[in-house]
Write a protein that holds these residues in place. Sequence first.
Motif, PDB file in Angstrom:
ATOM      1  N   LYS A  45     -19.646 -13.872  -7.459  1.00 18.12           N
ATOM      2  CA  LYS A  45     -20.081 -12.636  -6.824  1.00 18.12           C
ATOM      3  C   LYS A  45     -19.908 -12.693  -5.312  1.00 18.12           C
ATOM      4  N   LEU A  46     -19.116 -13.652  -4.843  1.00 19.52           N
ATOM      5  CA  LEU A  46     -18.899 -13.831  -3.414  1.00 19.52           C
ATOM      6  C   LEU A  46     -17.728 -12.991  -2.935  1.00 19.52           C
ATOM      7  N   GLN A  47     -17.925 -12.328  -1.794  1.00 21.10           N
ATOM      8  CA  GLN A  47     -16.858 -11.550  -1.191  1.00 21.10           C
ATOM      9  C   GLN A  47     -16.753 -11.876   0.296  1.00 21.10           C
ATOM     10  N   ILE A  48     -15.538 -11.838   0.821  1.00 15.86           N
ATOM     11  CA  ILE A  48     -15.311 -12.092   2.240  1.00 15.86           C
ATOM     12  C   ILE A  48     -15.775 -10.876   3.041  1.00 15.86           C
ATOM     13  N   VAL A  49     -16.637 -11.116   4.023  1.00 12.12           N
ATOM     14  CA  VAL A  49     -17.138 -10.012   4.848  1.00 12.12           C
ATOM     15  C   VAL A  49     -16.765 -10.164   6.320  1.00 12.12           C
TER      16      VAL A  49
END
Length: 238
Positions: free
Chosen positions: A121-125
């Motif tokens: 559930k990790l996304q680059i922000v």
Amino acid sequence: MSVFSLERDLEISENAFHKINLPYNTALKMDGLKLLSYLKNDSIPVCFFDPQYRGIMDKMNYGNEGARQKFRAKMEQMSEEIIIEFIKRIDSVLIPSGHMYLWVDKFHLCEGFHAWLKNTKLQIVDLLTWDKQKMGMGYRTRRQVEYLVILQKEPLRAKGVWSKHNIPDIWSEKVKSNNHAHPKPIELQKELILATSNENDIILDPAAGTFSVMTAAIETNRRFIGCDISYGELYGIN
């Protein structure tokens, strides 16, 4: 646990975050995956991860490596499979909207690492560039910067989660040389900890090197849990 916010009410107890009695603010020598297996899901707001990349050592054998690079090659290296397993487990232990700070070098930034985030559930922000104010290795161009990828676990939020708004995306900080092959900037780590956690929160680093994140966590009144598989063994630290 509800989505991370500055108003959240955490249960501060010894068994709220981990399954066994893990000491806080201690430099543990152990396998990071083992440490992660002891942590409960959805319990940690912030994790730093600095993998000891195998790829750069395999593919950049220029023949001009200095003492620091030869020393680095002796360290325990991580395959992509191991890195993916670390990230998968970090994703599990982060609370919703929690942050992971992932150090990457130029090689992996160019090659891409989206595959590492698959089934998480990790996304680059965001992306932060650290100017080390000194040149490192490189046959063609000499490396003076490192890159810190900022990832957030879903749901993505900034308001109520990121509390500091004066951190530049190019950070200049010269670190004191030590026996570690790639020490990290404590002041930057302190700013990121202050931006995305509250006092008494737990800050995690499962591949801690010389434990600069522990120093940053203690100096910002947070609690640290972390380890390194080779701590003291290669770095000349007692």
